[in-house]
Design a protein around this motif. Structure first.
Motif, mmCIF file in Angstrom:
data_model
loop_
_atom_site.group_PDB
_atom_site.id
_atom_site.type_symbol
_atom_site.label_atom_id
_atom_site.label_comp_id
_atom_site.label_asym_id
_atom_site.label_seq_id
_atom_site.Cartn_x
_atom_site.Cartn_y
_atom_site.Cartn_z
ATOM 1 N N TYR A 1 -74.025 -9.843 -0.879
ATOM 2 C CA TYR A 1 -73.522 -10.275 -2.180
ATOM 3 C C TYR A 1 -72.061 -10.721 -2.067
ATOM 4 O O TYR A 1 -71.666 -11.706 -2.684
ATOM 5 N N GLY A 2 -71.285 -10.009 -1.267
ATOM 6 C CA GLY A 2 -69.903 -10.412 -1.033
ATOM 7 C C GLY A 2 -69.819 -11.788 -0.392
ATOM 8 O O GLY A 2 -68.984 -12.615 -0.773
ATOM 9 N N GLY B 1 -69.540 -18.937 -2.630
ATOM 10 C CA GLY B 1 -69.737 -19.607 -3.912
ATOM 11 C C GLY B 1 -68.460 -20.237 -4.413
ATOM 12 O O GLY B 1 -68.496 -21.201 -5.177
ATOM 13 N N TYR B 2 -67.337 -19.729 -3.986
ATOM 14 C CA TYR B 2 -66.057 -20.278 -4.405
ATOM 15 C C TYR B 2 -65.552 -21.377 -3.483
ATOM 16 O O TYR B 2 -64.589 -22.061 -3.799
ATOM 17 N N LYS C 1 -72.059 -14.117 -0.679
ATOM 18 C CA LYS C 1 -72.484 -15.056 -1.727
ATOM 19 C C LYS C 1 -71.310 -15.411 -2.627
ATOM 20 O O LYS C 1 -71.089 -16.582 -2.943
ATOM 21 N N ILE C 2 -70.558 -14.421 -3.033
ATOM 22 C CA ILE C 2 -69.389 -14.661 -3.883
ATOM 23 C C ILE C 2 -68.338 -15.462 -3.126
ATOM 24 O O ILE C 2 -67.783 -16.433 -3.641
ATOM 25 N N LEU C 3 -68.090 -15.087 -1.878
ATOM 26 C CA LEU C 3 -67.093 -15.767 -1.058
ATOM 27 C C LEU C 3 -67.444 -17.234 -0.877
ATOM 28 O O LEU C 3 -66.613 -18.117 -1.088
#
Length: 175
Positions: free
Chosen positions: A166-167, A173-174, A169-171
């Protein structure tokens, strides 16, 4: 496999609802087939992910100890029990969709639909999240109660790999 079967059948029923709303063409039929394939694979991929990451995490947690957790624990049995909440949810969802007597003409009709216990599609979305979370919770509880692994270690074993993904994905995603 039973969970994959119900995922596939829910996907087929959802595609039938989509056919009622939109005009059918070859491209949409291809997308429906691809969607069915992906729906069938989701529980299998999740099972493989949980099996591999649990084994890896058991090895990492046990590196400085003499317990040999990864050799003693039957991961397949633990995961089989862990996936029961998701299976129950998918059976419930499937039968709600299968026995729905409704003619759907637009997406607004889907939003207005209610199922057993006056549940809506949004309620099923929340129940889906809960059933997926229960996979993690049941697995962690089994590690504590059946395998006598400490609570903190069990939480790390079960939740850390998904949190790392998930981390990422967030990383990404930006970016």
């Amino acid at each position: 496999m039973a969970t994959s079967f119900f995922y596939l059948n829910v996907s087929i029923l959802a595609n039938d609802f989509q056919r009622q709303i939109s005009v059918s063409n070859n491209f949409l039929e291809f997308l429906y087939s691809a969607n069915n394939f992906v729906a069938f694979c989701i529980p299998i991929i999740a099972y493989i992910f949980f099996a591999l990451t649990t084994k890896i995490m058991l090895f990492i947690v046990d590196m400085n100890m003499e317990n040999n957790y990864e050799e003693k624990i039957n991961i397949n049995e633990l995961l089989g029990y862990s996936f029961i909440p998701l299976l129950i949810f998918m059976i419930f969802y499937f039968f709600n969709l299968a026995f729905l007597d409704s003619n759907i003409n637009s997406i607004d009709d889907l939003d207005k639909m209610s199922f057993v216990f006056n549940l809506t599609f949004n309620d099923f979305k929340i129940l889906s999240y809960i059933s997926w979370f229960l996979i993690y919770l049941v697995l962690a509880v089994q590690l504590v109660l059946n395998e006598k692994i400490e609570i903190l270690k069990s939480i790390l074993i079960v939740f850390l790999p998904s949190l790392i993904l998930y981390g990422f994905k967030i990383l990404f995603g930006y970016l």
